[in-house]
Scaffold this motif. Sequence first.
Motif, PDB file in Angstrom:
ATOM      1  N   LEU A  80       0.838  -1.200   0.000  1.00  0.00           N
ATOM      2  CA  LEU A  80       0.000   0.000   0.000  1.00  0.00           C
ATOM      3  C   LEU A  80       0.873   1.250   0.000  1.00  0.00           C
ATOM      4  CD1 LEU A  80      -2.659   1.522   0.119  1.00  0.00           C
ATOM      5  CD2 LEU A  80      -2.667   1.173   2.599  1.00  0.00           C
ATOM      6  N   SER A  81       1.867   1.289   0.845  1.00  0.00           N
ATOM      7  CA  SER A  81       2.787   2.421   0.860  1.00  0.00           C
ATOM      8  C   SER A  81       3.481   2.567  -0.493  1.00  0.00           C
ATOM      9  CB  SER A  81       3.832   2.247   1.969  1.00  0.00           C
ATOM     10  OG  SER A  81       4.786   3.279   1.902  1.00  0.00           O
ATOM     11  N   ALA A  82       3.882   1.453  -1.075  1.00  0.00           N
ATOM     12  CA  ALA A  82       4.550   1.483  -2.382  1.00  0.00           C
ATOM     13  C   ALA A  82       3.642   2.070  -3.456  1.00  0.00           C
ATOM     14  CB  ALA A  82       4.992   0.066  -2.767  1.00  0.00           C
ATOM     15  N   VAL A  83       2.403   1.642  -3.470  1.00  0.00           N
ATOM     16  CA  VAL A  83       1.457   2.142  -4.474  1.00  0.00           C
ATOM     17  C   VAL A  83       1.194   3.633  -4.279  1.00  0.00           C
ATOM     18  CG1 VAL A  83      -0.940   1.971  -5.269  1.00  0.00           C
ATOM     19  CG2 VAL A  83       0.421  -0.097  -4.950  1.00  0.00           C
ATOM     20  N   VAL A  84       1.059   4.069  -3.038  1.00  0.00           N
ATOM     21  CA  VAL A  84       0.877   5.503  -2.770  1.00  0.00           C
ATOM     22  C   VAL A  84       2.078   6.280  -3.310  1.00  0.00           C
ATOM     23  CG1 VAL A  84       0.801   7.251  -0.945  1.00  0.00           C
ATOM     24  CG2 VAL A  84      -0.671   5.243  -0.796  1.00  0.00           C
ATOM     25  N   HIS A  85       3.284   5.795  -3.067  1.00  0.00           N
ATOM     26  CA  HIS A  85       4.472   6.503  -3.541  1.00  0.00           C
ATOM     27  C   HIS A  85       4.578   6.482  -5.065  1.00  0.00           C
ATOM     28  CE1 HIS A  85       5.575   6.502   0.679  1.00  0.00           C
ATOM     29  NE2 HIS A  85       6.371   7.507   0.355  1.00  0.00           N
ATOM     30  N   LEU A  86       4.206   5.388  -5.699  1.00  0.00           N
ATOM     31  CA  LEU A  86       4.202   5.356  -7.163  1.00  0.00           C
ATOM     32  C   LEU A  86       3.180   6.330  -7.733  1.00  0.00           C
ATOM     33  CD1 LEU A  86       4.610   1.540  -7.910  1.00  0.00           C
ATOM     34  CD2 LEU A  86       6.270   3.375  -8.369  1.00  0.00           C
ATOM     35  N   ASP A  87       2.018   6.419  -7.097  1.00  0.00           N
ATOM     36  CA  ASP A  87       0.989   7.356  -7.545  1.00  0.00           C
ATOM     37  C   ASP A  87       1.463   8.804  -7.390  1.00  0.00           C
ATOM     38  OD1 ASP A  87      -1.753   7.996  -8.425  1.00  0.00           O
ATOM     39  OD2 ASP A  87      -1.934   8.798  -6.385  1.00  0.00           O
ATOM     40  N   LEU A  88       2.080   9.107  -6.250  1.00  0.00           N
ATOM     41  CA  LEU A  88       2.600  10.459  -6.036  1.00  0.00           C
ATOM     42  C   LEU A  88       3.744  10.768  -7.002  1.00  0.00           C
ATOM     43  CD1 LEU A  88       2.508  10.557  -2.138  1.00  0.00           C
ATOM     44  CD2 LEU A  88       1.018  11.810  -3.712  1.00  0.00           C
ATOM     45  N   TRP A  89       4.579   9.763  -7.271  1.00  0.00           N
ATOM     46  CA  TRP A  89       5.664   9.943  -8.229  1.00  0.00           C
ATOM     47  C   TRP A  89       5.092  10.292  -9.604  1.00  0.00           C
ATOM     48  CZ3 TRP A  89       6.940   7.116 -12.666  1.00  0.00           C
ATOM     49  CH2 TRP A  89       8.182   7.426 -13.241  1.00  0.00           C
ATOM     50  N   ALA A  90       4.108   9.525 -10.052  1.00  0.00           N
ATOM     51  CA  ALA A  90       3.498   9.774 -11.366  1.00  0.00           C
ATOM     52  C   ALA A  90       2.733  11.096 -11.391  1.00  0.00           C
ATOM     53  CB  ALA A  90       2.568   8.623 -11.736  1.00  0.00           C
ATOM     54  N   GLY A  91       2.261  11.526 -10.228  1.00  0.00           N
ATOM     55  CA  GLY A  91       1.486  12.760 -10.141  1.00  0.00           C
ATOM     56  C   GLY A  91       2.317  14.019 -10.049  1.00  0.00           C
ATOM     57  N   GLY A  92       3.625  13.922 -10.144  1.00  0.00           N
ATOM     58  CA  GLY A  92       4.434  15.121 -10.160  1.00  0.00           C
ATOM     59  C   GLY A  92       5.713  15.072  -9.357  1.00  0.00           C
TER      60      GLY A  92
ATOM     61  N   LEU B  56      11.130  16.182  -9.120  1.00  0.00           N
ATOM     62  CA  LEU B  56      12.078  16.604  -8.086  1.00  0.00           C
ATOM     63  C   LEU B  56      13.354  15.771  -8.178  1.00  0.00           C
ATOM     64  CD1 LEU B  56       9.555  17.025  -5.155  1.00  0.00           C
ATOM     65  CD2 LEU B  56      10.445  18.789  -6.686  1.00  0.00           C
ATOM     66  N   SER B  57      14.493  16.430  -8.068  1.00  0.00           N
ATOM     67  CA  SER B  57      15.767  15.767  -8.350  1.00  0.00           C
ATOM     68  C   SER B  57      16.112  14.620  -7.404  1.00  0.00           C
ATOM     69  CB  SER B  57      16.903  16.788  -8.355  1.00  0.00           C
ATOM     70  OG  SER B  57      17.034  17.377  -7.083  1.00  0.00           O
ATOM     71  N   VAL B  58      15.953  14.757  -6.121  1.00  0.00           N
ATOM     72  CA  VAL B  58      16.313  13.695  -5.185  1.00  0.00           C
ATOM     73  C   VAL B  58      15.091  12.894  -4.762  1.00  0.00           C
ATOM     74  CG1 VAL B  58      17.263  13.199  -2.886  1.00  0.00           C
ATOM     75  CG2 VAL B  58      18.329  14.934  -4.330  1.00  0.00           C
ATOM     76  N   VAL B  59      14.028  13.589  -4.441  1.00  0.00           N
ATOM     77  CA  VAL B  59      12.839  12.927  -3.920  1.00  0.00           C
ATOM     78  C   VAL B  59      12.129  12.119  -5.005  1.00  0.00           C
ATOM     79  CG1 VAL B  59      10.611  13.321  -2.799  1.00  0.00           C
ATOM     80  CG2 VAL B  59      12.603  14.634  -2.091  1.00  0.00           C
ATOM     81  N   GLY B  60      12.155  12.580  -6.236  1.00  0.00           N
ATOM     82  CA  GLY B  60      11.510  11.850  -7.326  1.00  0.00           C
ATOM     83  C   GLY B  60      12.044  10.438  -7.481  1.00  0.00           C
ATOM     84  N   PRO B  61      13.360  10.272  -7.677  1.00  0.00           N
ATOM     85  CA  PRO B  61      13.911   8.917  -7.763  1.00  0.00           C
ATOM     86  C   PRO B  61      13.684   8.102  -6.483  1.00  0.00           C
ATOM     87  CG  PRO B  61      15.475  10.488  -8.652  1.00  0.00           C
ATOM     88  CD  PRO B  61      14.356  11.286  -8.030  1.00  0.00           C
ATOM     89  N   ALA B  62      13.698   8.778  -5.325  1.00  0.00           N
ATOM     90  CA  ALA B  62      13.462   8.069  -4.059  1.00  0.00           C
ATOM     91  C   ALA B  62      12.035   7.506  -4.020  1.00  0.00           C
ATOM     92  CB  ALA B  62      13.700   8.987  -2.869  1.00  0.00           C
ATOM     93  N   PHE B  63      11.057   8.278  -4.518  1.00  0.00           N
ATOM     94  CA  PHE B  63       9.682   7.794  -4.558  1.00  0.00           C
ATOM     95  C   PHE B  63       9.556   6.597  -5.505  1.00  0.00           C
ATOM     96  CE2 PHE B  63       6.275  10.672  -2.726  1.00  0.00           C
ATOM     97  CZ  PHE B  63       7.115  11.215  -1.766  1.00  0.00           C
ATOM     98  N   LEU B  64      10.218   6.661  -6.647  1.00  0.00           N
ATOM     99  CA  LEU B  64      10.174   5.542  -7.588  1.00  0.00           C
ATOM    100  C   LEU B  64      10.830   4.303  -6.983  1.00  0.00           C
ATOM    101  CD1 LEU B  64       9.456   4.457 -10.372  1.00  0.00           C
ATOM    102  CD2 LEU B  64      11.636   5.377 -11.204  1.00  0.00           C
TER     103      LEU B  64
END
Length: 142
Positions: A35-47, A51-59
């Motif tokens: 569930l946490s993973a899916v939330v982070h993937l959704d947030l990653w895809a949503g924008g 972000l340079s560091v946080v974007g790859p971390a979310f993926l």
Amino acid sequence: MTTSTTTRRTTSTWHTGPTAVSDVVRGLAAACVMLSAVVHLDLWAGGMKALSVVGPAFLLNGVGGIVLGVLLLVWRHWLPLVGAIGFGLATLAAFVISTTPSGFFGVHERWTGIPVWLAAVSEAGAVVLGVVGLLVERPART
């Protein structure tokens, strides 16, 4: 013409006792991590991917969480349980840091919104269930 009846012997796939408890705990821990993973993937895809560091971390969090969730279900070893604890602690800690005035690599968050609470509760659940899993599966001392 004769008809023969073949008796099939079926074996139960249901576990009992501590193994059954372990199955349930691992299933719930896997659900929390995924569930946490899916939330982070959704947030990653949503924008967040911009972000340079946080974007790859979310993926990485999203893909790693799905892999860890599968490992919790298919590999009966203590490592995936420790992974669930580490995943939950690290992800929740990063979010808590992002809510401080200094933020997390330029990201400033607040404790508002459904994705925030879904992720936070599921990450806390992953930590608790990982610990419970380790306790349930610990070797019996003789």
